[in-house]
Design a protein around this motif. Structure first.
Motif, mmCIF file in Angstrom:
data_model
loop_
_atom_site.group_PDB
_atom_site.id
_atom_site.type_symbol
_atom_site.label_atom_id
_atom_site.label_comp_id
_atom_site.label_asym_id
_atom_site.label_seq_id
_atom_site.Cartn_x
_atom_site.Cartn_y
_atom_site.Cartn_z
ATOM 1 N N ARG A 7 8.907 1.231 -4.062
ATOM 2 C CA ARG A 7 8.387 0.169 -3.064
ATOM 3 C C ARG A 7 9.691 0.240 -1.913
ATOM 4 O O ARG A 7 10.963 0.431 -2.163
ATOM 5 C CB ARG A 7 8.681 -1.269 -3.766
ATOM 6 C CG ARG A 7 7.881 -1.546 -4.796
ATOM 7 C CD ARG A 7 6.284 -1.764 -4.078
ATOM 8 N NE ARG A 7 5.502 -2.337 -4.937
ATOM 9 C CZ ARG A 7 4.128 -2.464 -4.833
ATOM 10 N NH1 ARG A 7 3.607 -1.632 -3.713
ATOM 11 N NH2 ARG A 7 3.299 -2.982 -5.488
ATOM 12 N N THR A 8 9.341 0.060 -0.640
ATOM 13 C CA THR A 8 10.006 0.394 0.501
ATOM 14 C C THR A 8 10.585 -1.055 1.102
ATOM 15 O O THR A 8 11.791 -0.821 1.716
ATOM 16 C CB THR A 8 9.299 0.960 1.867
ATOM 17 O OG1 THR A 8 8.299 0.089 1.810
ATOM 18 C CG2 THR A 8 8.856 2.603 1.255
ATOM 19 N N ASN A 17 9.172 1.344 11.183
ATOM 20 C CA ASN A 17 10.457 0.890 10.206
ATOM 21 C C ASN A 17 11.566 2.006 11.028
ATOM 22 O O ASN A 17 12.737 1.607 11.000
ATOM 23 C CB ASN A 17 10.099 1.093 8.772
ATOM 24 C CG ASN A 17 9.350 -0.079 8.247
ATOM 25 O OD1 ASN A 17 8.879 -1.023 9.004
ATOM 26 N ND2 ASN A 17 9.002 -0.123 7.203
ATOM 27 N N GLU A 43 0.724 -1.082 -0.035
ATOM 28 C CA GLU A 43 -0.010 -0.150 0.087
ATOM 29 C C GLU A 43 0.780 1.349 -0.019
ATOM 30 O O GLU A 43 0.434 2.244 -0.426
ATOM 31 C CB GLU A 43 -0.856 0.072 1.258
ATOM 32 C CG GLU A 43 -0.316 0.278 2.587
ATOM 33 C CD GLU A 43 0.643 -0.594 3.035
ATOM 34 O OE1 GLU A 43 0.741 -1.670 2.504
ATOM 35 O OE2 GLU A 43 1.175 -0.417 4.259
#
Ligand code: CMP
Length: 572
Positions: free
Chosen positions: A519-520, A564, A510
């Motif tokens: 994208r992480t 994170n 998401e």
């Protein structure tokens, strides 16, 4: 009447008169449709007082027929139509032939020529769809074996009439009309073209329709606009009806019926049916009004015997023929009586045929009046015929119990079995779909806040996808192409600070969609996984249509980011 508002005044006055007369009929223990017919007579040109535009009313009633046939199609699968073909095809053809002969016989008694006899006979041989369906609906018989046979029978009649309508102008000269000037070769050519067109229509209905229509419906439902969905259902119904009439030369009703049949294969058919029902009801009332409007009551005084003769053919002649055919084909008497009663009336096709007959100068005007009188009387008397059929069935059961039990038992049971298998398959498909939805809600409590229709719509946005253990589903740094919901299995989000497992019921992917960035993290399947994927475009629809869901997803993304960051800090 101002011509600019003719349409509005016709609809308004028709609805008001139908509502009042329908109510009064009900108070008098008569079926409401008798009230509608009576309202039509009052509004027609043959009675004093307000005169509605009969041309417009006729067209509007055609809408009623289209919508009604579409509705029947929605509840009728192609396999059911095939299941009843062994009785419906020979039944309808033989009945048309024999009933036409009776009509020709009666008309020769009036001293009319053979052309008039053929048109008159054919007009008396076809039943009205609207009347049959209303009668079956009222008695809860639409889904029964007898109901299926009656509707199948009617579809065959309808197809036969398509041919008759084409052949009539071509045959007019042979039948005694003058000045049509069509040669034998021309006639053969016309017939071949018609048959080709009907065949092309059948191929479209059987192969192209089931692929295109459900796809189109899903496409529209995915937009989430309810009004667009209803509109599209109507557009498909009326569009196919009109298109098939224009391109293939089949009747509006037949086109609409097949539009319904192809739509019935879709999971959305229930919604389509619910959406079109109110209009169906309103416009079918206009059908009865327009029948009443064309009726000149003075014929009852001018030609009482001819009216009675016509009525006898429609009510008695056709019923006896239908019953005889059903019994001869070795089906049970109960089925025969229901079919006979259902078809012991005439309606829309008869008017079309009669109109054409008059315009070709084949049928005298008097013939058309008789057909209208026959229609209005047979429609009014139809509930009585059903009651009489019921009575007859009981009497037969008492008098010849063994014969009733045995005759046609095997064929009937076979038919019932076939129809039951088809019905169960349809129900299973519905159940499976409902279960999938239920499972979706159970797995993702996130969706429990949505109502039933929204869940259906949301479900349409998802694309299923699977992954094997070790497969990388998302690669860090890629552009975000979709969001994933884990239906089964498990994945690991690979972060520098360590792996985070996610199980069924969780979602991922998401963040990149919300931020529009990259994208992480890598996401890798650690089990056999089933996902539901929302592609980027659909994610945007999802986010704008369900703000509650969007904020829940945004909150989760924020928490994950914070987590994170803090884990990263702790690591550093
Ligand atoms: P996205 O950045 O699009 O792709 C990688 C996904 O991993 C990310 O969206 C999140 O859905 C998911 N993700 C990132 N961090 C976490 C976390 N801490 N816990 C669970 N999922 C995460």
């Amino acid at each position: 009447m101002h011509s600019e508002v003719a349409l509005i005044s016709t609809v308004a006055v028709s609805f008001v008169a139908a509502a009042i007369c329908g109510y009064l009929a009900d108070r008098l223990w008569l079926p409401p449709l008798v009230g509608y017919l009576f309202a039509g007579i009052l509004l027609g040109p043959f009675t004093p007082g307000f005169i509605a535009d009969s041309g417009l009313a006729g067209q509007l009633s055609e809408m009623g027929v289209i919508l009604l046939m579409f509705g029947v199609g929605l509840h009728f699968s192609a396999s059911e139509l095939l299941a009843v073909r062994n009785i419906a095809v020979p039944g309808a053809i033989i009945q048309i032939l024999l009933a036409s002969l009776l009509g020709i016989g009666l008309s020769s008694f009036f001293g009319w020529g053979i052309g008039a006899g053929v048109v008159f006979g054919l007009s008396l041989s076809v039943a009205s769809t609207v009347v049959l369906l209303k009668a079956l609906e009222e008695r809860n018989l639409v889904n029964s074996a007898s109901g299926r046979v009656a509707v199948g029978w009617l579809i065959v009649e309808d197809l036969a009439m398509v041919l008759a309508l084409v052949l009539l102008p071509a045959l007019a000269e042979v039948l005694g009309a003058t000045g049509t000037g069509i040669s034998g070769t021309q006639l053969a050519l016309n017939l071949a073209i018609t048959l080709l067109k009907v065949a092309a229509f059948a191929i479209m209905a059987a192969y192209l329709g089931p692929k295109v229509v459900p796809w189109l419906l899903t496409l529209i439902a995915r937009t989430g606009s309810r009004e667009l969905f209803t509109l599209s259902v109507l557009a498909i119904a009326l569009g196919i009806a009109f298109g098939s009439a224009e391109v293939f030369g089949v009747s509006f009703a037949l086109g609409a019926f097949f539009a319904g049949v192809v739509m019935s294969e879709s999971n959305l058919s229930h919604r389509a049916a619910a959406d079109s029902l109110p209009l169906q009801n309103a416009f079918s009332v206009l059908f009865f009004i327009s029948v009443g409007m064309f009726f000149d009551p003075s014929i009852l005084l001018r030609e009482p015997l001819a009216v009675i003769g016509t009525l006898l053919i429609i009510i008695l002649g056709k019923s006896v023929i239908a019953l005889g055919i059903v019994l001869a084909l070795r089906y049970p008497i109960g089925l025969g009586l229901t079919v006979a009663a259902g078809l012991a009336q005439i309606g829309e096709f008869s008017f079309i045929l009669a109109g054409l007959g008059v315009s070709l100068k084949l049928l005298p005007k008097e013939g058309q009046d008789l057909i209208l009188a026959g229609a209005i009387l047979s429609i009014t008397l139809n509930p009585l015929i059903f009651a009489a059929a019921e009575r007859l069935k009981k009497t037969a059961l008492i008098k010849w119990p063994i014969w009733c039990d045995r005759h046609g038992k095997m064929k009937h049971e076979k038919l019932e079995r076939e129809l039951a298998i088809i019905r169960v398959a349809g129900e299973e498909r519905d159940k499976k779909h409902q279960q999938e939805l239920k499972q979706l809600i159970e797995t993702f409590p996130l969706f429990s806040q949505l109502d039933k229709t929204s869940r259906e719509e949301l479900f349409l946005l998802f694309r299923p996808k699977s992954a094997s253990p070790g497969e990388r589903v998302i690669r860090v740094g890629d552009r975000g192409d979709g969001m994933y919901f884990i239906v089964a299995g498990a994945v690991e989000v690979r972060l520098d600070s360590g792996d985070v497992p996610l199980n069924a019921g969780a979602f991922f992917g998401e963040m990149a969609l919300l931020s529009g960035g990259r994208r992480t993290a890598d996401v890798v399947a650690i089990d056999f996984c089933q996902f539901l994927v929302l592609d980027r475009r659909d994610f945007n629809i999802f986010a704008s249509r369900y703000p509650g869901l969007r904020s829940a997803v945004t909150t989760m993304a924020r928490e994950r980011t914070e987590m994170n960051v803090s884990r990263q800090k702790a690591d550093d």
